[in-house]
Enzyme design. Structure first.
Site, PDB file in Angstrom:
ATOM      1  N   CYS A 131       9.499   1.998   5.510  1.00 25.32           N
ATOM      2  CA  CYS A 131       8.427   2.778   4.676  1.00 25.32           C
ATOM      3  C   CYS A 131       8.924   4.115   4.264  1.00 25.32           C
ATOM      4  O   CYS A 131       8.936   4.388   3.139  1.00 25.32           O
ATOM      5  CB  CYS A 131       7.016   3.049   5.693  1.00 25.32           C
ATOM      6  SG  CYS A 131       6.317   1.655   6.191  1.00 25.32           S
ATOM      7  N   THR A 157       6.457  -4.670  -1.156  1.00 22.52           N
ATOM      8  CA  THR A 157       6.755  -4.229  -2.503  1.00 22.52           C
ATOM      9  C   THR A 157       8.190  -3.446  -2.225  1.00 22.52           C
ATOM     10  O   THR A 157       8.116  -2.290  -1.972  1.00 22.52           O
ATOM     11  CB  THR A 157       5.684  -2.841  -2.993  1.00 22.52           C
ATOM     12  OG1 THR A 157       5.609  -2.134  -1.927  1.00 22.52           O
ATOM     13  CG2 THR A 157       4.288  -3.706  -2.971  1.00 22.52           C
ATOM     14  N   THR A 193       1.625  -1.275  -0.239  1.00 17.89           N
ATOM     15  CA  THR A 193       2.083   0.051  -0.602  1.00 17.89           C
ATOM     16  C   THR A 193       2.226   0.128  -2.472  1.00 17.89           C
ATOM     17  O   THR A 193       3.315  -0.489  -2.836  1.00 17.89           O
ATOM     18  CB  THR A 193       3.007   0.876   0.032  1.00 17.89           C
ATOM     19  OG1 THR A 193       2.768   0.768   1.523  1.00 17.89           O
ATOM     20  CG2 THR A 193       3.133   2.151  -0.418  1.00 17.89           C
TER      21      THR A 193
END
Length: 434
Positions: free
Chosen positions: A271, A84, A122
């Protein structure tokens, strides 16, 4: 159990290999034929400690890979572990996951009996219910909650320690909105981890929205902790205080804790930057001004530039050969996403420096695509040879062993962003926060 994993990136590949290691029969599904071929040949498509051994051990047995989504028909549950990525405004691009969900849904149309789809990607709270489940229902012609289940099971794996993080988790989050069949499957799947003699995993059963938010909250909180200690450490530096002694002391307070108190050049990776930016964008979408989260990013982005500032206190970088040691965002990976070296290189080039760089992994090849004017060499010694300054950006263990290599520098000025190099006679040493 029979498990399918859609997406063979960092998360998908490590999840698939680790589940096979736990005794499950796993099929990895990816549209990239080269990745599929490498996994079936027992080769890891990514650089991650502990992963090549597991893939080599289980390939052709409990682990196989294919480009055919029909493979999920023979499994009990499917993990969707697709990227994503961030848009320019920080919001996440859900298009890859949506496409993957459509493929899963179309295949589920042929599936008999209950099947669980687990969102490992995520995604922000609400996206599973509002965007992903409708795609599954439309593509499969089935009703969520009745003919198939959907759960959110976020990962908390860091690159460089992904295998160990999966095999020794501190928590397992099951977001299901109370779907008993989904919870039963997830508990059975992870039972080998929970039943370990030294297991520390706590199972958190929660809702879909809460499960999604826990992932963001976890990463953003850790990012904030790092930026907080960096800000404190920057002040320590100005007062001649060793910030590492300060960190060690405050880490003894159980309300603070010792992990993530190592100050330096800042955080990066796939992340922390993406999730922090996504939460900031999500807050603004609801007309909330995320002042603290903005500050977290500002502090982080300032650290590499401060290193260049410190270097210029000792030498003029304009027209000079400056070495950058470390291009991956952290050791034990070749990932340059969010690498602090990028900001350092940009600051050096803006000031007219001739940048020469080294990383012990393929990170240099990845970086060359974005920074073609940098000279990339095959050793730290080659980078330091004739350099008028050096920035240490990644704490690779081999950098701690550097010694005589500094003697070949034209101007031996070293600014250390990771506290990995030892102070020694013959070099001008400056630590970023100590």
């Amino acid at each position: 159990m029979n498990v399918s994993v859609v997406g063979s990136g960092y998360v998908g590949t490590s999840v698939a290999a680790c589940l096979a290691d736990l005794g499950h029969d796993v099929v990895a599904i990816d549209i990239d034929a080269d990745i599929v071929e490498r996994i079936n040949a027992g080769e890891s498509p990514i650089h991650e400690p502990g992963l090549p051994e597991r893939i080599e051990e289980h390939a052709g047995g409990r682990l196989r890979a294919t480009t055919d989504h029909a493979a999920l028909l023979d499994t009990d549950l499917t993990f969707v572990a697709m990227q994503t990525p961030s848009r320019d405004d920080g919001s996440i691009d859900l298009s890859v996951v949506e496409a993957g969900m459509r493929d899963v849904g179309e295949t589920l149309a042929e599936k008999e009996g209950y099947h669980l789809v687990v969102v490992k990607s995520t995604v922000l709270p609400g996206m599973t219910e509002e965007r992903l489940i409708p795609i599954l229902e439309e593509a499969s012609g089935k009703t969520a909650g009745e003919e198939f289940g959907v759960a959110v099971n976020p990962e908390f794996q860091s690159q460089g320690t992904a295998v160990d993080d999966f095999m020794n988790p501190d928590k397992l989050v099951f977001g299901t909105d109370g779907d008993a069949r989904a919870l039963s499957l997830l508990n059975d799947l992870y039972d080998p981890l929970v039943e370990q003699a030294d297991a520390r995993a706590e199972i958190v059963e929660t809702g879909l929205r809460e499960g999604a938010m826990i992932k963001y909250a976890n990463n953003v909180f850790l990012a904030a902790k790092l930026s907080t200690i960096n800000e404190i450490a920057n002040v320590c530096k100005e007062y001649g205080v060793d910030s590492y002694e300060v960190s060690e002391a405050i880490g003894l307070d159980e309300r603070i804790g010792a992990p993530f108190l190592r100050s330096g050049a800042g955080w990066g990776g796939s992340c922390f930057p993406k999730d922090t930016d996504a939460l900031r964008a999500a807050a603004r979408e609801k007309e909330y001004d995320p002042v603290l989260l903005d500050a977290v990013v500002t502090v982080n982005d300032r650290q590499p530039v401060r290193m260049v500032d410190f270097l210029e206190r000792h030498t003029d970088v304009a027209g000079k050969r400056i070495a950058v040691l470390g291009l991956a965002f952290k050791p034990q990976t070749d990932d340059i996403r969010g690498s602090r070296s990028k900001l350092a290189i940009e600051a050096l080039e803006a000031r007219g420096a001739q940048v020469v760089a080294f990383d012990p992994t393929e990170a240099a090849d990845h970086m060359a695509e974005q920074y073609p004017d940098v000279e990339y060499v095959d050793s730290a010694a080659a980078a330091l040879d004739g350099a008028h300054g050096a920035l240490v950006m990644t704490d690779w263990p081999e950098f701690a062993a550097l010694d005589a290599e500094f003697d070949a520098m034209a101007d031996p000025v070293v600014v250390d962003g990771r506290r990995i190099v030892e102070r020694r006679e013959g070099i001008v040493y400056d630590g970023l926060t100590w």
